[in-house]
Design an enzyme around this catalytic site. Structure first.
Site, PDB file in Angstrom:
ATOM      1  N   ASP A   1      -1.294   1.224  -3.788  1.00 14.45           N
ATOM      2  CA  ASP A   1      -2.092   0.117  -4.330  1.00 14.45           C
ATOM      3  C   ASP A   1      -3.489   0.553  -4.758  1.00 14.45           C
ATOM      4  OD1 ASP A   1      -3.122   0.461  -1.751  1.00 14.45           O
ATOM      5  OD2 ASP A   1      -3.586  -1.665  -1.518  1.00 14.45           O
TER       6      ASP A   1
ATOM      7  N   ASP B   1      -6.107   1.899  -3.154  1.00 12.75           N
ATOM      8  CA  ASP B   1      -7.342   1.756  -2.373  1.00 12.75           C
ATOM      9  C   ASP B   1      -7.670   3.005  -1.558  1.00 12.75           C
ATOM     10  OD1 ASP B   1      -5.474   1.515  -0.334  1.00 12.75           O
ATOM     11  OD2 ASP B   1      -6.238  -0.386   0.450  1.00 12.75           O
TER      12      ASP B   1
ATOM     13  N   SER C   1       0.810  -1.214   0.000  1.00  9.97           N
ATOM     14  CA  SER C   1       0.000   0.000   0.000  1.00  9.97           C
ATOM     15  C   SER C   1       0.849   1.272   0.000  1.00  9.97           C
ATOM     16  CB  SER C   1      -0.956  -0.046   1.205  1.00  9.97           C
ATOM     17  OG  SER C   1      -1.914   0.954   1.139  1.00  9.97           O
TER      18      SER C   1
ATOM     19  N   ASP D   1      -2.919   6.151  -3.459  1.00 11.65           N
ATOM     20  CA  ASP D   1      -1.768   5.565  -2.773  1.00 11.65           C
ATOM     21  C   ASP D   1      -1.199   4.438  -3.623  1.00 11.65           C
ATOM     22  OD1 ASP D   1      -3.752   3.682  -2.373  1.00 11.65           O
ATOM     23  OD2 ASP D   1      -3.132   3.183  -0.336  1.00 11.65           O
TER      24      ASP D   1
END
Length: 451
Positions: free
Chosen positions: A244, A246, A102, A242
């Site tokens: 990843d 999400d 992330s 961000d």
């Protein structure tokens, strides 16, 4: 949290803590627990990753583990976490796996699983995988010869996901100039393609991943880079994702940060107006700003608070059948469309509100007055007993009375360290800092590690 699984899957420094050996075992044992279906000889598993240099190494090991248990693996390549969640459910796969850490630095990586319904794992499922990890040689199936299956590439999955995101709004974004920051991560190619396809004029930063620069000075944890771009290019607003994909943090046309609370308020207000907000309720965490709750109250919208962590938000949403929830950090869950926080989906929905209302993002965000916030960490002997201490309780009551409804106190234990976080919101910065310090001083005096 378990021995291996944290609040968001298994994470660690790649090749040191999260090794290829562990990735193999997670593939093998996770695949067995989650995808092993007595009726299906070769359960289907989707695997995606972000842009980290360690991703391909861990992907290879993970896929080897999955194939060793008899799974049929489809490799999605670089895609966002919510993209994996959506495709797992949409394609009736038994399991989805995302390799990402992330918003963490490049040295870290992680592995998280999604069940066939697109949701993250339950505690029981994680415990079952951990039990196998702790066994020396669990007696699990080992297909041989023509029982072993090939893996395949399904890079078209990303386009399928983007087409779906595009279909969630009924308006084109022509006439809007939007600055995009992909954090040099999963959305680096996805975001420009999506918003370009919706006919927006785009300015792009943080969309040149090289394997090493993910989240480096860009993305939702560094929105100042996007703020500068928005102002310099005279964009209508900016969207920062961000690593990843999400999370989403926005920036208005003046360069002001628009956080997850404000984004939830703006989208929730529009949903309520259109009678699309289930039970007229938004789910948030205890870290949401007092201004968020006051703004919702003024609009006649109800709120429900959970512990910090998007998994707790999702749990509460599923329990109450609510369709909007999220965190100040930018994890926004729109349950009508996806099962987890989705930056691209949230960005498209936010852009649609701007287009449909004809208002600037600053006008929309200004309807929620943010209270200044001060946060102080105090190292203590017993982090779970702090709020039971009579002196601490008395000080909190005194400050509460002094604020007279124009502020909020939150004292909570850290999830990972021997400390408590003292958070105070008040009418001014000075008051927030002063009140937080007063409470922190009493905590330190009565329960501090050094006393």
């Amino acid at each position: 949290m378990g021995k291996y699984f944290g609040t968001d899957g298994v994470r660690g420094v790649a090749n040191k803590e999260l090794t290829p050996e562990l990735a193999f075992k997670l593939g093998r044992y996770g695949g067995y627990v989650l995808a092993h279906n007595e009726d299906k000889k070769h359960p289907q598993v989707l695997v995606g990753r972000d842009t980290r240099v360690s991703g391909e190494m861990l992907e290879s090991a993970l896929i080897a583990g999955l194939i060793s248990i008899g799974a049929e693996v489809m490799r999605l390549g670089v895609i966002s976490t919510p993209g994996v969640a959506y495709l797992t459910k949409e394609m009736d796969a038994e399991l989805g796996v995302m390799i990402s850490a992330s918003h963490n630095p490049v040295a870290d990586n992680g592995i998280k699983f999604f069940g066939s319904d697109g949701f993250k794992l339950s505690d029981d499922q994680e415990n079952e995988i951990e039990a196998l990890l702790d066994e020396e040689n669990p007696d699990l199936p080992r297909p041989v010869g023509n029982e072993i299956v090939h893996y395949s590439d399904y890079f078209e999955g990303a386009q399928k996901y983007l087409s779906y995101i595009k279909s969630t709004i009924d308006v084109n974004l022509d006439g809007l100039k939007i600055a995009l920051d992909g954090a040099n991560g999963s959305t680096s190619q996805l975001a420009p393609f999506l918003f370009g396809d919706l006919e927006a004029d785009t300015e792009v930063i943080g969309c040149s991943p090289d394997g090493y620069n993910i989240n480096e000075g860009v993305g939702s944890t560094h929105p100042e880079a996007l703020a500068k771009t928005v102002v310099e290019t005279e964009s209508d607003f900016g969207l920062a994702f961000d690593g990843d994909g999400d999370r989403l943090i926005a920036v208005d046309e003046k360069g002001n940060i628009v956080d997850g609370d404000q984004i939830m308020f703006i989208i929730g207000q529009e949903m309520a107006k259109n009678q699309e907000l289930n039970d007229n309720m938004i789910v948030s965490t205890v870290m949401s700003n007092l201004g968020f709750y006051k703004a919702l109250e003024a609009e006649g919208i109800k709120s429900n608070k959970t512990k910090v962590g998007d998994r707790y938000v999702v749990e509460e949403m599923r329990k109450g059948n609510y369709n909007l929830g999220g965190e100040q950090s930018g994890h926004i869950v729109l349950m009508d469309y996806n099962t987890t926080g989705d930056g691209l989906l949230t960005g498209v929905q936010l852009a649609a509100v701007v287009k449909l209302t004809g208002k600037s993002l600053s006008e929309l965000a200004e309807q929620m007055k943010k209270y200044p916030q001060s946060l102080i960490n105090v190292r203590v002997t017993d982090k779970h007993g702090v709020t039971d201490n009579e002196d601490v309780k008395a000080e909190m009551d005194r400050v509460e009375a002094d604020m007279n409804g124009e502020g909020r106190i939150l004292v909570r234990p850290s999830g990972t360290e021997p400390l408590v976080r003292v958070m105070v919101e008040a009418a001014t910065d000075e008051k927030a800092q002063s009140y937080a310090q007063q409470i922190a001083d009493v905590v330190e005096e009565k329960m501090g590690l050094d006393n």
